[in-house]
Design a protein around this motif. Sequence first.
Motif, mmCIF file in Angstrom:
data_model
loop_
_atom_site.group_PDB
_atom_site.id
_atom_site.type_symbol
_atom_site.label_atom_id
_atom_site.label_comp_id
_atom_site.label_asym_id
_atom_site.label_seq_id
_atom_site.Cartn_x
_atom_site.Cartn_y
_atom_site.Cartn_z
ATOM 1 N N GLU A 60 -4.483 -12.973 -4.818
ATOM 2 C CA GLU A 60 -5.860 -12.756 -5.285
ATOM 3 C C GLU A 60 -6.052 -11.307 -5.717
ATOM 4 O O GLU A 60 -5.674 -10.390 -4.998
ATOM 5 C CB GLU A 60 -6.846 -13.049 -4.155
ATOM 6 C CG GLU A 60 -7.013 -14.516 -3.844
ATOM 7 C CD GLU A 60 -7.797 -14.718 -2.559
ATOM 8 O OE1 GLU A 60 -8.757 -13.979 -2.319
ATOM 9 O OE2 GLU A 60 -7.411 -15.616 -1.792
ATOM 10 N N GLY A 61 -6.625 -11.133 -6.869
ATOM 11 C CA GLY A 61 -6.957 -9.786 -7.331
ATOM 12 C C GLY A 61 -5.825 -9.079 -8.057
ATOM 13 O O GLY A 61 -6.039 -8.015 -8.634
ATOM 14 N N VAL A 79 1.734 -13.656 4.926
ATOM 15 C CA VAL A 79 3.108 -14.034 4.562
ATOM 16 C C VAL A 79 3.726 -14.873 5.682
ATOM 17 O O VAL A 79 4.491 -15.810 5.429
ATOM 18 C CB VAL A 79 3.960 -12.769 4.265
ATOM 19 C CG1 VAL A 79 5.426 -13.120 4.107
ATOM 20 C CG2 VAL A 79 3.452 -12.087 2.999
ATOM 21 N N ASP A 136 -1.651 -8.524 5.325
ATOM 22 C CA ASP A 136 -0.630 -8.959 4.350
ATOM 23 C C ASP A 136 0.509 -9.669 5.083
ATOM 24 O O ASP A 136 0.965 -10.737 4.674
ATOM 25 C CB ASP A 136 -0.045 -7.749 3.606
ATOM 26 C CG ASP A 136 -1.015 -7.151 2.595
ATOM 27 O OD1 ASP A 136 -2.010 -7.818 2.258
ATOM 28 O OD2 ASP A 136 -0.772 -6.011 2.147
ATOM 29 N N ALA A 137 0.953 -9.050 6.171
ATOM 30 C CA ALA A 137 2.096 -9.597 6.914
ATOM 31 C C ALA A 137 1.731 -10.936 7.566
ATOM 32 O O ALA A 137 2.534 -11.874 7.568
ATOM 33 C CB ALA A 137 2.560 -8.602 7.971
ATOM 34 N N ARG A 162 -9.243 -1.975 -1.799
ATOM 35 C CA ARG A 162 -9.836 -1.102 -2.822
ATOM 36 C C ARG A 162 -11.317 -0.825 -2.578
ATOM 37 O O ARG A 162 -11.796 0.271 -2.807
ATOM 38 C CB ARG A 162 -9.688 -1.746 -4.201
ATOM 39 C CG ARG A 162 -8.346 -1.442 -4.812
ATOM 40 C CD ARG A 162 -8.305 -1.906 -6.252
ATOM 41 N NE ARG A 162 -6.920 -2.214 -6.585
ATOM 42 C CZ ARG A 162 -6.545 -3.157 -7.418
ATOM 43 N NH1 ARG A 162 -7.439 -3.891 -8.012
ATOM 44 N NH2 ARG A 162 -5.268 -3.358 -7.674
ATOM 45 N N ASN A 198 2.628 -4.322 -0.674
ATOM 46 C CA ASN A 198 2.987 -4.680 0.711
ATOM 47 C C ASN A 198 3.292 -6.161 0.830
ATOM 48 O O ASN A 198 4.319 -6.563 1.361
ATOM 49 C CB ASN A 198 1.831 -4.381 1.678
ATOM 50 C CG ASN A 198 1.655 -2.912 1.909
ATOM 51 O OD1 ASN A 198 2.621 -2.154 1.853
ATOM 52 N ND2 ASN A 198 0.433 -2.507 2.151
ATOM 53 N N LYS A 199 2.343 -6.959 0.328
ATOM 54 C CA LYS A 199 2.496 -8.402 0.488
ATOM 55 C C LYS A 199 3.664 -8.912 -0.351
ATOM 56 O O LYS A 199 4.457 -9.735 0.102
ATOM 57 C CB LYS A 199 1.196 -9.105 0.095
ATOM 58 C CG LYS A 199 1.150 -10.522 0.622
ATOM 59 C CD LYS A 199 -0.025 -11.280 0.115
ATOM 60 C CE LYS A 199 -1.249 -11.040 0.956
ATOM 61 N NZ LYS A 199 -2.381 -11.865 0.545
ATOM 62 N N LYS A 258 0.387 7.801 -3.464
ATOM 63 C CA LYS A 258 -0.798 7.012 -3.823
ATOM 64 C C LYS A 258 -1.932 7.363 -2.891
ATOM 65 O O LYS A 258 -1.920 7.004 -1.728
ATOM 66 C CB LYS A 258 -0.481 5.519 -3.700
ATOM 67 C CG LYS A 258 0.299 4.963 -4.856
ATOM 68 C CD LYS A 258 0.309 3.463 -4.711
ATOM 69 C CE LYS A 258 0.983 2.805 -5.883
ATOM 70 N NZ LYS A 258 1.038 1.375 -5.751
ATOM 71 N N LEU A 263 3.227 -4.325 -7.901
ATOM 72 C CA LEU A 263 2.619 -2.996 -7.780
ATOM 73 C C LEU A 263 1.180 -3.127 -7.278
ATOM 74 O O LEU A 263 0.722 -2.336 -6.464
ATOM 75 C CB LEU A 263 2.621 -2.269 -9.124
ATOM 76 C CG LEU A 263 4.004 -1.933 -9.695
ATOM 77 C CD1 LEU A 263 3.868 -1.304 -11.073
ATOM 78 C CD2 LEU A 263 4.764 -0.986 -8.778
ATOM 79 N N ASP A 264 0.479 -4.151 -7.775
ATOM 80 C CA ASP A 264 -0.924 -4.333 -7.378
ATOM 81 C C ASP A 264 -1.041 -4.640 -5.888
ATOM 82 O O ASP A 264 -1.975 -4.212 -5.228
ATOM 83 C CB ASP A 264 -1.559 -5.483 -8.171
ATOM 84 C CG ASP A 264 -1.674 -5.139 -9.654
ATOM 85 O OD1 ASP A 264 -1.664 -3.945 -9.971
ATOM 86 O OD2 ASP A 264 -1.761 -6.065 -10.482
#
Lengths: 262, 396
Positions: A236-237, B33, B29-30, B59, A248-249, B276, A244-245
């Motif tokens: 999503e997103g 997954v 995120d982890a 963001r 992590n995932k 970043k 790159l976006d």
Amino acid sequence: MSTDFLDINGVRIRYQEAGQGGEVLLLHGWGARLETFHPLFQALSHGFRTVALDLPGHGESAVPPEPWHVSDFLGCVLAFMDRRNLEKPHIVAHSFGGRITIKLAALHPERAGRLLLTAAAGVPPRQSLRTRIRRMAGSTAGKLQRFARTRLPASEPLVRAFNARLLPRLASRDYLNAGAMRETLIHIVTEDLTAHLPRVQSPALLVWGDQDRDTPLECGRTMARLIPESELVVLEGAGHFPFLDQANKFNLLAQRFFSEGS
Amino acid sequence: MPKQTVAVLFGGRSVEHEVSIISAHQVMDALEVAGYTLLPVFIDKAGAWHAGRGLYNLRQYSVPGFRADAVRDSHRVSLSPDTSIRQLVLHPFGAKGFFYRPPELWADVFFPVLHGTFGEDGRLQGLFELAGVPYAGSGVEASAIGMDKIKQKDLYRAAGLPVLDCEWVSRQEWSRAAGEFTRKVEARFPYPVIVKPSSLGSSIAVARCLNGTELAQHVNVAMQFDDRVMAEPALVNFKEVNCSVTGPPCEASVCEMPSVDGELLTFDAKYKTGSKKGITGMSKSGMASLNRIIPAPIGPVMTARVQEYAKQAFQAIGCHGIARIDFLLASDHESLYVNEINTMPGSLSFYLWEASGLRFDQLVTRMVEGAIDRHKQKAPTQFTVDVNLLSGGKPS
């Protein structure tokens, strides 16, 4: 991490390699270079022998001596794999890299490990009426231009004016930036690889961003439907560069998918 | 097996609020997954709880004036200490109306990814205990001790682990007789000395003092963040070595050596390095962005010693789930001291586990399963007796 060059059939290729373990080859998209994969390269190199290259005409690799087709890039990648002892690597392929990978997996299944196709090209996306009109106008203008240049030398100032004013409105960003690779780009984008998809035998993980405008999610759904052993994950997103976006995932998905196949 | 839902709590009333947002997004995120369903729970700086899928978007937190209640699919919630409820519930002041669709608020496991006060210090864990919900990470006591550098030293000493001596002073004592503390410190340790608040993480208000004036100045600064401040001798040309432990059963990761300019690892060095930059100028990778050498170049013998001490420190304070133990290695490359423990380390130290062969999704799965196991083990514990003392000892 080591960076080096190899001569593949007269084309100088830059590549980078790091890590130990199962082999993973990274194939970038059109107009990109191996550094595009930097976060993924770092993450994978913890558990895999990770190899990335600048495809011919990209990054610091040489431009092919004449316009190439996807099969020429495939030949170059296979020769590169032979030279670097990559017998049957897992492959991460982005956008244009996906075209090479689909063809590789369909025609040389003995050379393809697990495939992670992300925002991969190869299936023509459904085009809006506006895009179709723009493309048609661009194509007609190109034909007229070729005709004028060969048959009507006096029209050269008109052709130059067209290139300066109208071409940027009609042509894609890739086409405008392609430089010496323009003919190659035309060969590549006009090749529909849909028929190859059912012949892909490798397990494939398809990772798409739902905001991808270059290779819309619909392309990923088509690939998921046609590649026999495949799974589609939608981030999503994320846009055309999901690695790159949502690095992590994406990195975790890649690590997990390739670990299952090691 | 149906997918389990994990409520990930982040943000919080802490100076490490933003660090927590980054760590939590890495954890979410982890978890995704790994196949879990997420219920993000954001605790704002005022302490209000918000839950909903819309809060899982890193963001938006860097937008100036961000307000969680303006996020689509975000709902004001709270966790009741009443064990018969056992889940998040809508806040009494939450959005209501004819068309309001209440969200799904059930969570099988609570996963706090909060750093510092009100999240890592045992207070939130106390709420989980009252509510009777399974939760990942250390319990009340270990979390509280993990935030108390003074108490930690006592426990490490009792376990036979090497620590640097220290002197400490309370805010009350300091305001009554500052000079007395300075004299005590000067009598025990030569300058330079390190001053730090007893219970803050991320190296906030940690300073190196070269004389009495600097000592007083930095104790005053540290007192703004904590009501107890400690001073200990500063090692010269030391190296910092860190090691993470999961468990029980205890397993130690490879070691790292953070590489920084200067002698102290500051808040800026920890979170503002990397390329970043996102939330308030911090690296979007949190602790994972710090320049470090993995594995730490300290040789196999010292590595084994660090790993063994790390496991002992983890057990000494009764940790659960994960911790990162920080060590100081003196310039003789022989003297090793346990410096402190983090019971909720930044980025969950996943970069150390990745280098040890355990992927982040496997690490969080281990923590979620550990939380469920611990909850099951606690179930037979009897907290009340079936007798009513007020009715003459008859069964209640």
